[in-house]
Write a protein that holds these residues in place. Structure first.
Motif, mmCIF file in Angstrom:
data_model
loop_
_atom_site.group_PDB
_atom_site.id
_atom_site.type_symbol
_atom_site.label_atom_id
_atom_site.label_comp_id
_atom_site.label_asym_id
_atom_site.label_seq_id
_atom_site.Cartn_x
_atom_site.Cartn_y
_atom_site.Cartn_z
ATOM 1 N N ASP A 1 37.873 31.445 41.419
ATOM 2 C CA ASP A 1 38.538 32.314 40.439
ATOM 3 C C ASP A 1 37.674 32.549 39.201
ATOM 4 O O ASP A 1 38.014 33.378 38.356
ATOM 5 N N ALA A 2 36.571 31.824 39.089
ATOM 6 C CA ALA A 2 35.771 31.818 37.861
ATOM 7 C C ALA A 2 35.130 33.163 37.551
ATOM 8 O O ALA A 2 35.161 33.619 36.405
ATOM 9 N N SER A 3 34.543 33.810 38.543
ATOM 10 C CA SER A 3 33.826 35.074 38.288
ATOM 11 C C SER A 3 34.732 36.118 37.660
ATOM 12 O O SER A 3 34.390 36.717 36.632
ATOM 13 N N SER A 4 35.886 36.329 38.239
ATOM 14 C CA SER A 4 36.798 37.340 37.685
ATOM 15 C C SER A 4 37.372 36.884 36.348
ATOM 16 O O SER A 4 37.537 37.692 35.432
ATOM 17 N N ALA A 5 37.669 35.592 36.211
ATOM 18 C CA ALA A 5 38.226 35.089 34.953
ATOM 19 C C ALA A 5 37.238 35.250 33.798
ATOM 20 O O ALA A 5 37.609 35.695 32.706
ATOM 21 N N VAL B 1 28.864 45.204 25.763
ATOM 22 C CA VAL B 1 28.163 45.185 27.047
ATOM 23 C C VAL B 1 28.938 46.070 28.020
ATOM 24 O O VAL B 1 30.053 45.742 28.419
ATOM 25 N N GLU B 2 28.346 47.213 28.354
ATOM 26 C CA GLU B 2 28.994 48.150 29.274
ATOM 27 C C GLU B 2 28.852 47.654 30.714
ATOM 28 O O GLU B 2 27.854 47.036 31.062
ATOM 29 N N ASN B 3 29.860 47.947 31.524
ATOM 30 C CA ASN B 3 29.868 47.548 32.936
ATOM 31 C C ASN B 3 29.613 46.053 33.107
ATOM 32 O O ASN B 3 28.922 45.630 34.032
ATOM 33 N N VAL B 4 30.182 45.262 32.212
ATOM 34 C CA VAL B 4 29.963 43.818 32.268
ATOM 35 C C VAL B 4 30.574 43.237 33.543
ATOM 36 O O VAL B 4 31.680 43.602 33.944
ATOM 37 N N ALA B 5 29.806 42.381 34.183
ATOM 38 C CA ALA B 5 30.270 41.660 35.367
ATOM 39 C C ALA B 5 29.635 40.277 35.330
ATOM 40 O O ALA B 5 28.487 40.120 34.917
ATOM 41 N N VAL B 6 30.404 39.289 35.734
ATOM 42 C CA VAL B 6 29.919 37.911 35.722
ATOM 43 C C VAL B 6 30.169 37.294 37.081
ATOM 44 O O VAL B 6 31.257 37.427 37.641
ATOM 45 N N THR B 7 29.156 36.624 37.608
ATOM 46 C CA THR B 7 29.344 35.814 38.802
ATOM 47 C C THR B 7 29.097 34.373 38.406
ATOM 48 O O THR B 7 28.162 34.078 37.655
#
Length: 146
Positions: free
Chosen positions: A20-24, A36-42
């Motif tokens: 659940d961490a990436s989406s959280a 930060v545009e289009n921010v995404a985290v894995t």
């Protein structure tokens, strides 16, 4: 750009399971998006890898602190963030809160004037929601040239 290290077992708890961490963490940064545009985290094994396009180096630094001050994150990688303006600060521009610290004491030591703690709060509004609630191990930005 590189990696930033954090104390992984402290901070705000926003996920229970790594799946659940990436989406959280992505949602956490997007809520108070520092630019930060289009921010995404894995997130994998305590490493949060941020991607996106940052308007400034300051925006990246804030996103790093937002991710790194989450319980369960020990390293933040920003190699996949494009920075449109500026250079990232070195580690000397960050400060790890120590036991017994107050923002006043930090400002007094860094700038020679404790009243400048308000500049520290303003520079860290995404990670310091209440200036009276900082904690040992929390990493913050120290503004330059005050």
């Amino acid at each position: 750009m590189g990696l930033f290290d954090f104390v992984g077992n402290i901070g705000k708890k926003i996920f229970s399971k790594e799946e659940d961490a990436s989406s959280a963490v992505t949602n956490h940064i997007a809520e108070d998006n520092p630019g930060v545009e289009n921010v995404a985290v894995t997130v994998e094994n305590g490493v949060a890898s941020i991607s996106g396009v940052a308007t400034t180096a300051e925006a990246v630094e804030k996103a790093v602190l937002m991710a790194g001050n989450i319980e369960g994150i020990s390293t933040v990688n920003v190699d996949n963030v494009e920075v449109l303006q500026g250079e990232l600060a070195g580690e000397e521009e960050f400060y790890v809160i120590q036991k017994g610290d107050s923002l006043w004491k930090i400002a007094e030591h860094k700038y020679g004037n404790g009243a400048k703690y308000t500049a520290i709060v303003a520079a860290n509004k995404e990670v310091i929601k209440d200036e009276n609630k900082i904690f040992p191990g929390q990493k913050i930005r120290l503004p330059r040239n005050l």
